[in-house]
Design a protein around this motif. Sequence first.
Motif, short mmCIF file in Angstrom:
data_model
loop_
_atom_site.label_atom_id
_atom_site.label_comp_id
_atom_site.label_asym_id
_atom_site.label_seq_id
_atom_site.Cartn_x
_atom_site.Cartn_y
_atom_site.Cartn_z
N SER A 116 28.83 73.81 91.93
CA SER A 116 29.64 72.74 91.34
C SER A 116 28.80 71.90 90.38
CB SER A 116 30.23 71.85 92.44
OG SER A 116 31.14 72.57 93.25
N LEU A 117 29.51 71.17 89.52
CA LEU A 117 28.86 70.31 88.55
C LEU A 117 29.57 68.97 88.51
CD1 LEU A 117 26.99 69.67 86.10
CD2 LEU A 117 28.75 70.74 84.64
N VAL A 118 28.78 67.89 88.62
CA VAL A 118 29.28 66.53 88.40
C VAL A 118 28.48 65.97 87.24
CG1 VAL A 118 29.62 64.23 89.36
CG2 VAL A 118 29.88 66.25 90.83
N THR A 119 29.14 65.70 86.11
CA THR A 119 28.40 65.27 84.92
C THR A 119 28.04 63.79 84.97
OG1 THR A 119 30.38 64.72 83.65
CG2 THR A 119 29.60 67.01 83.56
N GLY A 120 28.72 63.01 85.79
CA GLY A 120 28.41 61.59 85.93
C GLY A 120 27.64 61.31 87.20
N ASP A 121 27.93 60.16 87.81
CA ASP A 121 27.25 59.76 89.03
C ASP A 121 28.03 60.22 90.26
OD1 ASP A 121 25.39 58.41 87.45
OD2 ASP A 121 26.53 56.53 87.52
N VAL A 122 27.34 60.26 91.39
CA VAL A 122 27.98 60.46 92.69
C VAL A 122 27.72 59.20 93.51
CG1 VAL A 122 27.98 61.77 94.84
CG2 VAL A 122 27.78 62.96 92.65
N ILE A 123 28.80 58.50 93.90
CA ILE A 123 28.70 57.26 94.66
C ILE A 123 29.49 57.44 95.95
CG2 ILE A 123 29.06 54.77 94.64
CD1 ILE A 123 29.23 54.97 91.56
N ALA A 124 28.83 57.28 97.08
CA ALA A 124 29.48 57.49 98.38
C ALA A 124 29.11 56.35 99.31
CB ALA A 124 29.06 58.83 98.97
#
Length: 550
Positions: A229-237
């Motif tokens: 998978s690809l997330v081009t922005g941030d990951v906030i959890a």
Amino acid sequence: MALVAVIALAAVTAVIGVTVGAVTVRSLETTNGVAASIEARAAAQAGIAYAENELRKLTPAGDGACPSGATLDDTDVGAANVDFLVEIYPDNGAGGWATTPTCPAPETVQIRVVSTGYADRSVSGAGAGEDVVALEATFQYLPRTVEVPDIDPAVYAYSIDGVLKKFVLDSADFTISADVQIKTGDFECSNNASVAGDVILANGSADLTACTIAGTLHVTEGVGIDGGSLVTGDVIAGGDGITGTNPTVRIEAGTRVNGDVFAGGNVSVLSSSASEVIGNITATRDTSTRVIVANGSSVGGNVLTSGTIQRNGSIGGTESPGVTGLATPVAPRVPNWTDMPWAVTNATQFQATTWYQQGFTNLVKWPAGTCSIGSSDPRWAALSTYTTPTVIDATDCVGGITTNNNLSPNISLSTNIVFIADKFLFNKLYFASSSPSVNRKLYFIVPDNTANELPTCTGEAGNIYLTNEADIQSTVSAFLYSPCEIQSDRNGLRGQLYGGVIDFDQQAQMTYVPTSPPGVDFSASLPPVLQLAGAYMGDQISIREVNTGG
């Protein structure tokens, strides 16, 4: 003897004359010096007043004006000689002032105005006063903020049903993010599905397998990302409900995050197929929080955590374990449900609706009975004839509106049209604009008549279902609203979806085109986002005399 007396008298007279002359000169010098001091002070005060007047002027944007070079003198108002010179110094943000005259920035909170006044008359001698006086005035500098408008998402789902498999959401305008907002529940994405924007969950977690998010992934609970998978922005959890050693963010199997990772708990970047985070990782909860960067995986930036770092892979920046005072992840911004009622039985009630007030002044009432639309149905053919924004009230249709596979004719729209019905089933759907250069908008609304900021799917309210024969041309976009379920199995949908439940089948593809109903604020339940846009002069704080030269 007489001569001696005359000489003595002349001497005394001379002494008296010299003394009187000296006193007179000294008095004149003192008088002139005092006058010069008063004149210089008056000039300095005039400089303060002139500068304040100039600084209180506003630019067309509403910000405080500032003279070129942050300096002023009275030649600016036509004086032949310079009687005052004004210099403007903003605060430096660290308790002091700028060292050279500078125009204030929007972040400035105070400004210092130094005005040096000069006397026109020259003064000299022991009794001379000052011919130069400097005054310093400080003023508040007040921020000017503007509210940043919330852009309605491509998809608002109070909840999502099922897994997004092969689903593709893109945007007709690459400058506008095709966001997905989910109020409750989890987000699952697989089989090369993609979203050309942010995915924001107000109360849930995300699980991505072979999925692309061309934006930021922001959740309250946890995130699992794998399968390339690809997330081009941030990951906030946020890490809500995640305890012990379980990761709040798990990245593995060749996954890449181009932005930063910010987690309220543990973060694992695991080794299978070289997973990577291009930006920074910040993980905070307590001293037991752990960041794992496994062998074969990498982090391009810094790693900060309130706990420990277990590094077997590559970290390109600084490692900072045991950091205190780290802020927790901010909560996602997802508004409450917006109720869109319809209870119109007469012209007066219609004229009170938002639709009418926004220019939809033509009301067409479809009669009670079946509204199954097929070949050459006159109700359907009439859509091409409307030239004024129109509301079709089909709430008396039994079972809502159904378009059949033999639907005809194809409709070329000359205006925008709203359809209001209890439910919609589109087995075939074709719309285009009558003018290729003019975009038209359609609104398919299942009313929510319960004002509680919750999707109320009761009574006659029903679903909207688009089959694989729905086709909306590039000159038309549609907004679909239902407090029940919106189910799409169509790859030609253009516009926005707003549903109590959203269900995308494997054939579903969608292009985001902003089509929200005019006059409806779908973000009204959220606090405004304010952005510093400028600043302007406030009240005077103090004024005092200072040594010349500051």
